[in-house]
Design a protein around this motif. Sequence first.
Motif, mmCIF file in Angstrom:
data_model
loop_
_atom_site.group_PDB
_atom_site.id
_atom_site.type_symbol
_atom_site.label_atom_id
_atom_site.label_comp_id
_atom_site.label_asym_id
_atom_site.label_seq_id
_atom_site.Cartn_x
_atom_site.Cartn_y
_atom_site.Cartn_z
ATOM 1 N N GLN A 1 4.485 11.864 2.416
ATOM 2 C CA GLN A 1 3.765 10.611 2.598
ATOM 3 C C GLN A 1 4.444 9.738 3.651
ATOM 4 O O GLN A 1 3.772 9.037 4.402
ATOM 5 N N GLY B 1 0.878 3.931 -3.074
ATOM 6 C CA GLY B 1 0.598 5.348 -2.835
ATOM 7 C C GLY B 1 1.690 6.235 -3.413
ATOM 8 O O GLY B 1 1.409 7.249 -4.062
ATOM 9 N N LEU C 1 1.391 6.133 -7.234
ATOM 10 C CA LEU C 1 0.243 6.893 -7.722
ATOM 11 C C LEU C 1 0.527 8.388 -7.685
ATOM 12 O O LEU C 1 0.275 9.100 -8.657
ATOM 13 N N ILE C 2 1.056 8.873 -6.589
ATOM 14 C CA ILE C 2 1.335 10.306 -6.477
ATOM 15 C C ILE C 2 2.414 10.723 -7.470
ATOM 16 O O ILE C 2 2.303 11.763 -8.124
ATOM 17 N N LEU D 1 0.822 -1.209 0.000
ATOM 18 C CA LEU D 1 0.000 0.000 0.000
ATOM 19 C C LEU D 1 0.857 1.261 0.000
ATOM 20 O O LEU D 1 0.539 2.239 -0.693
ATOM 21 N N MET D 2 1.948 1.253 0.766
ATOM 22 C CA MET D 2 2.843 2.418 0.765
ATOM 23 C C MET D 2 3.469 2.604 -0.614
ATOM 24 O O MET D 2 3.558 3.728 -1.120
ATOM 25 N N TYR E 1 3.093 10.762 6.886
ATOM 26 C CA TYR E 1 1.758 10.212 7.128
ATOM 27 C C TYR E 1 1.831 8.770 7.617
ATOM 28 O O TYR E 1 1.068 8.361 8.495
#
Length: 66
Positions: free
Chosen positions: A45, A30, A33-34, A26-27, A48
């Motif tokens: 991120q 992410g 995607l960014i 998932l990391m 986060y």
Amino acid sequence: MPFEFDPVTVLDAVLAGILTGTVYALMGMGLSLIFGVLDIIDVAQAGYVILAAYLSFFLQRSLHID
């Protein structure tokens, strides 16, 4: 005496590995995607992720939430 495998321990280890791998995936998704959408590297991120780790640790310690 040879080492005997406990099926519950093996199952726990396999599930912990799958869950850890899922968090890493998932990391990575992410970040991908960014970077793919914005064409910049978002270093916030990681902050986060650390914030979520501290929050989950706090909830587990204080409220006994797994």
